[in-house]
Design a protein around this motif. Structure first.
Motif, PDB file in Angstrom:
ATOM      1  N   MET A   1       0.819  -1.182   0.000  1.00 48.57           N
ATOM      2  CA  MET A   1       0.000   0.000   0.000  1.00 48.57           C
ATOM      3  C   MET A   1       0.867   1.251   0.000  1.00 48.57           C
ATOM      4  SD  MET A   1      -2.698   1.282   2.835  1.00 48.57           S
ATOM      5  CE  MET A   1      -4.333   1.147   2.220  1.00 48.57           C
ATOM      6  N   PHE A   2       1.715   1.418   1.015  1.00 45.58           N
ATOM      7  CA  PHE A   2       2.607   2.566   1.101  1.00 45.58           C
ATOM      8  C   PHE A   2       4.038   2.078   0.983  1.00 45.58           C
ATOM      9  CE2 PHE A   2      -0.699   5.339   2.303  1.00 45.58           C
ATOM     10  CZ  PHE A   2      -1.524   4.648   3.154  1.00 45.58           C
ATOM     11  N   ASN A   3       4.888   2.940   0.481  1.00 43.78           N
ATOM     12  CA  ASN A   3       6.297   2.604   0.396  1.00 43.78           C
ATOM     13  C   ASN A   3       7.092   3.898   0.507  1.00 43.78           C
ATOM     14  OD1 ASN A   3       8.679   1.273   0.103  1.00 43.78           O
ATOM     15  ND2 ASN A   3       8.468   0.921  -2.082  1.00 43.78           N
ATOM     16  N   PHE A   4       7.418   4.294   1.728  1.00 41.71           N
ATOM     17  CA  PHE A   4       8.151   5.519   1.987  1.00 41.71           C
ATOM     18  C   PHE A   4       9.414   5.203   2.775  1.00 41.71           C
ATOM     19  CE2 PHE A   4       3.874   7.164   1.446  1.00 41.71           C
ATOM     20  CZ  PHE A   4       4.087   8.301   0.686  1.00 41.71           C
ATOM     21  N   ASP A   5      10.491   5.858   2.415  1.00 44.51           N
ATOM     22  CA  ASP A   5      11.692   5.825   3.235  1.00 44.51           C
ATOM     23  C   ASP A   5      11.661   7.064   4.121  1.00 44.51           C
ATOM     24  OD1 ASP A   5      12.745   3.514   2.113  1.00 44.51           O
ATOM     25  OD2 ASP A   5      13.798   4.620   0.547  1.00 44.51           O
ATOM     26  N   VAL A   6      11.844   6.863   5.421  1.00 44.09           N
ATOM     27  CA  VAL A   6      11.800   7.981   6.359  1.00 44.09           C
ATOM     28  C   VAL A   6      13.170   8.107   7.016  1.00 44.09           C
ATOM     29  CG1 VAL A   6      10.728   8.896   8.447  1.00 44.09           C
ATOM     30  CG2 VAL A   6       9.346   7.638   6.786  1.00 44.09           C
ATOM     31  N   GLY A   7      13.745   9.272   6.921  1.00 49.29           N
ATOM     32  CA  GLY A   7      15.019   9.545   7.569  1.00 49.29           C
ATOM     33  C   GLY A   7      14.810  10.374   8.821  1.00 49.29           C
ATOM     34  N   HIS A   8      15.877  10.705   9.497  1.00 51.92           N
ATOM     35  CA  HIS A   8      15.853  11.508  10.725  1.00 51.92           C
ATOM     36  C   HIS A   8      14.979  10.852  11.790  1.00 51.92           C
ATOM     37  CE1 HIS A   8      18.023  14.781   8.826  1.00 51.92           C
ATOM     38  NE2 HIS A   8      17.238  14.583   7.783  1.00 51.92           N
ATOM     39  N   ILE A   9      15.340   9.621  12.132  1.00 51.33           N
ATOM     40  CA  ILE A   9      14.610   8.841  13.128  1.00 51.33           C
ATOM     41  C   ILE A   9      15.440   8.762  14.398  1.00 51.33           C
ATOM     42  CG2 ILE A   9      13.678   6.566  13.689  1.00 51.33           C
ATOM     43  CD1 ILE A   9      13.184   6.200  10.688  1.00 51.33           C
ATOM     44  N   LEU A  10      14.813   9.045  15.524  1.00 49.82           N
ATOM     45  CA  LEU A  10      15.455   8.913  16.827  1.00 49.82           C
ATOM     46  C   LEU A  10      14.968   7.619  17.464  1.00 49.82           C
ATOM     47  CD1 LEU A  10      17.060  10.028  19.298  1.00 49.82           C
ATOM     48  CD2 LEU A  10      14.922  11.111  20.011  1.00 49.82           C
ATOM     49  N   VAL A  11      15.890   6.775  17.894  1.00 50.88           N
ATOM     50  CA  VAL A  11      15.541   5.569  18.644  1.00 50.88           C
ATOM     51  C   VAL A  11      15.739   5.905  20.112  1.00 50.88           C
ATOM     52  CG1 VAL A  11      16.084   3.155  19.061  1.00 50.88           C
ATOM     53  CG2 VAL A  11      16.224   4.080  16.738  1.00 50.88           C
ATOM     54  N   ASP A  12      14.644   5.920  20.866  1.00 50.71           N
ATOM     55  CA  ASP A  12      14.674   6.326  22.270  1.00 50.71           C
ATOM     56  C   ASP A  12      14.212   5.169  23.146  1.00 50.71           C
ATOM     57  OD1 ASP A  12      14.571   7.539  24.722  1.00 50.71           O
ATOM     58  OD2 ASP A  12      13.072   9.039  24.168  1.00 50.71           O
TER      59      ASP A  12
END
Length: 95
Positions: A1-12
């Motif tokens: 359905m969706f296919n987006f690459d997302v950058g600027h991710i914080l793992v907290d």
């Protein structure tokens, strides 16, 4: 359905929720029928109470390109506040 690459991710690992910020969420163009509007407040990193604008249950895949990692569904709270990140992945996302 969706296919987006997302950058600027914080793992907290100290956060109990996963958050997507409004600007990144708007770019996804998610259909209204996928959005949950019944949400509760949360306490921000600074101790103040923040009202999410909605929440959504989305499939995500975590990987380092070009190799695919794990794919699973995750609930995100959508916040409308300034930040340098698009997404914060909480400890439940890492479990």
């Amino acid at each position: 359905m969706f296919n987006f690459d997302v950058g600027h991710i914080l793992v907290d690992t100290s956060s109990s929720v996963s958050v997507m910020f409004a600007e990144a969420f708007s770019a996804l163009q998610v259909p209204d029928n996928m959005i949950n509007r019944s949400i509760t407040n949360l306490v921000s990193f600074f101790g103040d109470v923040v009202q999410p604008i909605r929440s959504i249950h989305l499939p995500i895949a975590v990987s380092l390109a070009p190799h695919w990692g794990y794919a699973y569904h995750l609930i995100f709270l959508i916040l409308d506040c300034p930040t340098t990140f698009n997404v914060i992945l909480g400890r439940l996302a890492l479990a």
